[in-house]
Design a protein around this motif. Structure first.
Motif, PDB file in Angstrom:
ATOM      1  N   LEU A  46      36.606  41.001  45.166  1.00  0.00           N
ATOM      2  CA  LEU A  46      35.341  40.598  44.546  1.00  0.00           C
ATOM      3  C   LEU A  46      34.207  41.554  44.894  1.00  0.00           C
ATOM      4  O   LEU A  46      33.404  41.917  44.021  1.00  0.00           O
ATOM      5  CB  LEU A  46      34.986  39.175  44.997  1.00  0.00           C
ATOM      6  CG  LEU A  46      33.675  38.619  44.432  1.00  0.00           C
ATOM      7  CD1 LEU A  46      33.725  38.523  42.913  1.00  0.00           C
ATOM      8  CD2 LEU A  46      33.359  37.260  45.050  1.00  0.00           C
TER       9      LEU A  46
ATOM     10  N   ARG B  65      34.429  44.649  42.963  1.00  0.00           N
ATOM     11  CA  ARG B  65      34.046  44.379  41.571  1.00  0.00           C
ATOM     12  C   ARG B  65      32.529  44.322  41.432  1.00  0.00           C
ATOM     13  O   ARG B  65      31.967  44.792  40.432  1.00  0.00           O
ATOM     14  CB  ARG B  65      34.668  43.058  41.115  1.00  0.00           C
ATOM     15  CG  ARG B  65      36.187  43.068  41.007  1.00  0.00           C
ATOM     16  CD  ARG B  65      36.729  41.671  40.747  1.00  0.00           C
ATOM     17  NE  ARG B  65      38.185  41.627  40.751  1.00  0.00           N
ATOM     18  CZ  ARG B  65      38.945  41.771  39.671  1.00  0.00           C
ATOM     19  NH1 ARG B  65      38.375  41.953  38.482  1.00  0.00           N
ATOM     20  NH2 ARG B  65      40.257  41.720  39.749  1.00  0.00           N
ATOM     21  N   LEU B  66      31.863  43.724  42.436  1.00  0.00           N
ATOM     22  CA  LEU B  66      30.407  43.629  42.366  1.00  0.00           C
ATOM     23  C   LEU B  66      29.750  45.005  42.418  1.00  0.00           C
ATOM     24  O   LEU B  66      28.749  45.253  41.742  1.00  0.00           O
ATOM     25  CB  LEU B  66      29.888  42.752  43.515  1.00  0.00           C
ATOM     26  CG  LEU B  66      30.175  41.253  43.408  1.00  0.00           C
ATOM     27  CD1 LEU B  66      29.792  40.556  44.704  1.00  0.00           C
ATOM     28  CD2 LEU B  66      29.420  40.638  42.232  1.00  0.00           C
TER      29      LEU B  66
ATOM     30  N   PHE C 219      30.471  46.789  38.970  1.00  0.00           N
ATOM     31  CA  PHE C 219      30.328  45.963  37.766  1.00  0.00           C
ATOM     32  C   PHE C 219      29.587  46.743  36.677  1.00  0.00           C
ATOM     33  O   PHE C 219      28.544  47.340  36.915  1.00  0.00           O
ATOM     34  CB  PHE C 219      29.562  44.682  38.085  1.00  0.00           C
ATOM     35  CG  PHE C 219      29.351  43.786  36.891  1.00  0.00           C
ATOM     36  CD1 PHE C 219      30.435  43.208  36.252  1.00  0.00           C
ATOM     37  CD2 PHE C 219      28.080  43.553  36.397  1.00  0.00           C
ATOM     38  CE1 PHE C 219      30.249  42.384  35.156  1.00  0.00           C
ATOM     39  CE2 PHE C 219      27.884  42.731  35.296  1.00  0.00           C
ATOM     40  CZ  PHE C 219      28.970  42.158  34.680  1.00  0.00           C
TER      41      PHE C 219
ATOM     42  N   THR D 161      36.878  33.706  44.516  1.00  0.00           N
ATOM     43  CA  THR D 161      38.003  34.586  44.197  1.00  0.00           C
ATOM     44  C   THR D 161      39.307  33.815  44.106  1.00  0.00           C
ATOM     45  O   THR D 161      40.075  33.980  43.146  1.00  0.00           O
ATOM     46  CB  THR D 161      38.127  35.695  45.265  1.00  0.00           C
ATOM     47  OG1 THR D 161      36.872  36.344  45.411  1.00  0.00           O
ATOM     48  CG2 THR D 161      39.176  36.709  44.864  1.00  0.00           C
TER      49      THR D 161
ATOM     50  N   TYR E  45      40.453  44.620  36.666  1.00  0.00           N
ATOM     51  CA  TYR E  45      39.406  45.281  37.455  1.00  0.00           C
ATOM     52  C   TYR E  45      38.592  46.171  36.518  1.00  0.00           C
ATOM     53  O   TYR E  45      39.158  46.848  35.670  1.00  0.00           O
ATOM     54  CB  TYR E  45      40.062  46.110  38.556  1.00  0.00           C
ATOM     55  CG  TYR E  45      39.105  46.821  39.464  1.00  0.00           C
ATOM     56  CD1 TYR E  45      38.546  46.167  40.552  1.00  0.00           C
ATOM     57  CD2 TYR E  45      38.763  48.153  39.235  1.00  0.00           C
ATOM     58  CE1 TYR E  45      37.667  46.832  41.399  1.00  0.00           C
ATOM     59  CE2 TYR E  45      37.882  48.813  40.077  1.00  0.00           C
ATOM     60  CZ  TYR E  45      37.337  48.144  41.150  1.00  0.00           C
ATOM     61  OH  TYR E  45      36.469  48.797  41.976  1.00  0.00           O
TER      62      TYR E  45
ATOM     63  N   THR F 289      36.078  43.642  36.101  1.00  0.00           N
ATOM     64  CA  THR F 289      35.326  42.524  35.528  1.00  0.00           C
ATOM     65  C   THR F 289      35.159  41.415  36.554  1.00  0.00           C
ATOM     66  O   THR F 289      35.997  41.237  37.454  1.00  0.00           O
ATOM     67  CB  THR F 289      36.050  41.972  34.295  1.00  0.00           C
ATOM     68  OG1 THR F 289      37.355  41.537  34.683  1.00  0.00           O
ATOM     69  CG2 THR F 289      36.167  43.043  33.215  1.00  0.00           C
ATOM     70  N   LEU F 290      34.078  40.630  36.402  1.00  0.00           N
ATOM     71  CA  LEU F 290      33.799  39.533  37.325  1.00  0.00           C
ATOM     72  C   LEU F 290      34.367  38.212  36.840  1.00  0.00           C
ATOM     73  O   LEU F 290      34.457  37.263  37.630  1.00  0.00           O
ATOM     74  CB  LEU F 290      32.281  39.389  37.521  1.00  0.00           C
ATOM     75  CG  LEU F 290      31.578  40.554  38.232  1.00  0.00           C
ATOM     76  CD1 LEU F 290      30.086  40.290  38.319  1.00  0.00           C
ATOM     77  CD2 LEU F 290      32.157  40.774  39.620  1.00  0.00           C
TER      78      LEU F 290
END
Length: 583
Positions: A124, A127-128, A131, A327, A339, A341-342
């Motif tokens: 996560l 990803r942040l 993003f 998550t 990956y 994306t959130l």
């Protein structure tokens, strides 16, 4: 008769704790010396140790075990004391205790898998940071978490798990009425002399408290140096920590590898002993620095920095909890989650239906084992604690009893569990459930005792004296006075026993030989064998099981308390008259 029975129960408790550990150690030492008749090895020598120390990477394995174990324990102690210093005697401390309590019962395997989801190169936080950008999936070798060769990810995960335990053990000591009154007096004296709030905590509160939580901290240190689940999931593989290597060697299809594993298990005991000696040295050094600081008389103590660090630790836990929950839950329902994306691309219940159909038998096994082990442990602990009240032991015996309680926690599990399996193959070879039951009891009993002992020793014995003056027998006092008064603590200790039993991986795997799968063993196996989304379901089930146990304990306590309030006379303390009477 009841007094003799409680004394007998105390000895039974000691035998259950000591015999498996001692038998396990004997069962490891002989193969380590080359004596293993099952494969025709009948000569005692040090050749196995020579082969062990000649292995490539063996010194790195030993260093990783020592570094991650000692480092995580010291980091957890420092974090716990910084957090307590920042929020001591504030209303927020109780909320912090409630926030961190779930970490105490959260299985190590589930915690490692959850951190893997959140902090891995495709997790996560990655990803942040990426993003909205079109980036390729990063290689795991390009990140420090997980699988780094220095074991930093293992150290971080272990410290996150150990810190809540140290805090809760500290708070349990500080909450005792006499101790609390004494500590409040110390802090008031410190404030009167001009010491800051934080300086008073470190110079006047920590020294007497640390003496009482020292033994549990040593148990944490030994466990950290020999832990299997977290290094297996997050640690380096070539080489791994010594405990993980021992597990692989013992499970190797070539039986001669058990000789090598036994010698490594003996070395693991030595590593834990070295970690303890180093800890004692660090403790002595900190004491001398503390004495020098007290003599110097400096009033402030970097208060702003310590408060900032304490607040930062709290924020870290809150952020990690939110990230892990998001998550794991998202993975469990996601069709696809590419990956970086959130949000997943679609939601499905397929993973839940697949996992729940496969987990039915392991779930039943976990529940049966947990119920049997926790209930038996609670009964033994209650009678043993009552024996302390009815027939107190002398100082030497009491100290020996305390050490015996912690013996399974002070000896590395990978050292005696494999020897215990060898011993079990000689005695009652086909009693697989019994062997697994005993292996769980060895670990559950100490924690149930720790949980129950605080409440039992804080019980106001004046109620028992009143009952005895009315002609009640020791059994009647125990059953009708003490047990109803401590029903809340009893239920919580029972729930804690369930949680500890649910989380056992290595004892279950070894004692049953893999024939009794549980939720924890299946969860660890799923990390390498199943999809990420199925593993997420296993993690959620693992996390929910102990929480359900505690929810049942709390709701039962509330129901029974309300029932007692409506039907049973209440014993009050009449302050004006100064006597006890029934209202």
């Amino acid at each position: 008769m009841f007094v003799h029975f409680t004394l007998f129960t105390r000895w039974c408790l000691l035998l259950i704790l000591c015999i498996p550990v001692l038998a396990g150690l004997v069962g490891v030492v002989f193969p380590a010396l080359g004596y293993f008749p099952a494969i025709g090895a009948n000569a005692i020598s040090f050749e196995v140790f020579t082969r062990f120390f000649a292995l490539d990477g063996v010194w790195q394995m030993m260093w990783l075990s020592l570094f991650t174990g000692l480092g995580s324990t010291l980091l957890a102690i420092a974090g716990a004391f910084l957090l307590l210093a920042a929020f001591y005697r504030t209303a927020l401390l109780g909320k912090i205790q409630g926030l961190l309590s779930p970490f105490l019962v959260f299985p190590h395997a589930a915690a490692a898998i959850a951190l893997l989801f959140a902090l891995s190169p495709s997790g996560l936080f990655a990803r942040l940071t990426t993003f909205g950008n079109d980036v390729a999936l990063p290689a795991s070798s390009s990140s420090i978490f997980p699988y780094d060769e220095f074991g930093l990810s293992v150290l971080f995960a272990l410290s996150l798990k150990e810190l809540p335990f140290i805090i809760l053990m500290t708070l349990s000591v500080m909450s005792q009425p006499l101790v609390q009154k004494k500590l409040n007096g110390y802090v008031q004296v410190g404030n009167t002399l001009g010491y800051s709030h934080i300086a008073s905590f470190f110079k006047l509160v920590i020294p007497p408290i640390f003496a009482q939580i020292r033994l549990p901290i040593l148990a944490v240190l030994v466990f950290a140096t020999s832990n299997v689940e977290i290094p297996l999931i997050l640690g380096p593989n070539n080489p791994s920590t010594l405990a993980v290597a021992i597990m692989h060697w013992f499970n190797h299809i070539d039986l001669s590898m058990r000789l090598l594993a036994s010698s490594a298990a003996v070395v693991q005991v030595a590593i834990s002993a070295i970690a303890l000696l180093m800890f004692f040295g660090i403790e002595l050094m900190v004491k001398r620095i503390g004495k020098y600081s007290i003599v110097k008389g400096k009033r402030p103590m970097a208060d702003s920095l310590i408060q900032g660090l304490g607040f930062g630790i709290l924020v870290l836990y809150v952020v990690l909890i939110c990230a892990v929950v998001y998550t794991v839950v998202t993975y469990s329902f996601a069709k696809h989650w590419h990956y970086p994306t959130l949000l997943p691309e679609g939601v499905t219940l397929l993973h839940w239906s697949t996992a729940l159909s496969a987990i039915a038998a392991p779930l039943i096994n976990s529940l049966i084992l947990g119920m049997l082990v926790s209930t038996t442990s609670l009964i033994l602990v209650l009678f043993a604690l009552e024996s302390e009240q009815l027939k107190p032991a002398n100082a030497f015996t009491a100290n020996a009893f305390s050490i015996s309680i912690f013996l399974p926690l002070l000896v590395p599990g990978v050292a005696f569990l494999y020897g215990l399996v060898w011993f079990q193959q000689i005695v009652l070879q086909n009693a697989v459930w019994f062997h697994t039951f005993i292996a769980h009891m060895v670990y559950v009993l100490p924690y149930v005792f720790l949980s129950m002992a605080v409440a039992y020793r804080k019980f106001d014995n004046r109620y028992a004296w009143v009952a005895q003056s009315l002609g009640k027998t020791p059994w009647q006092v125990f059953y009708y006075v003490k047990l109803p008064s401590m029903i809340g603590a009893i239920l919580v200790a029972w729930a804690l026993g369930l949680a500890i039993s649910f989380s056992q991986y290595l004892p279950t795997l070894l004692a049953s030989g893999g024939t009794i799968p549980t939720v924890t063993t299946e969860a660890v196996a799923s990390v390498s064998g199943s999809s990420t989304r199925l593993t997420a379901v296993f993690v959620i089930v693992q996390a929910v099981m102990p929480l359900v146990g505690f929810a049942l304990a709390w709701s039962s306590d509330a129901f029974l308390g309300e029932k007692r309030g409506n039907s049973v006379p209440i014993v009050k303390n009449e302050k004006k008259k100064g006597v006890l009477h029934s209202a």
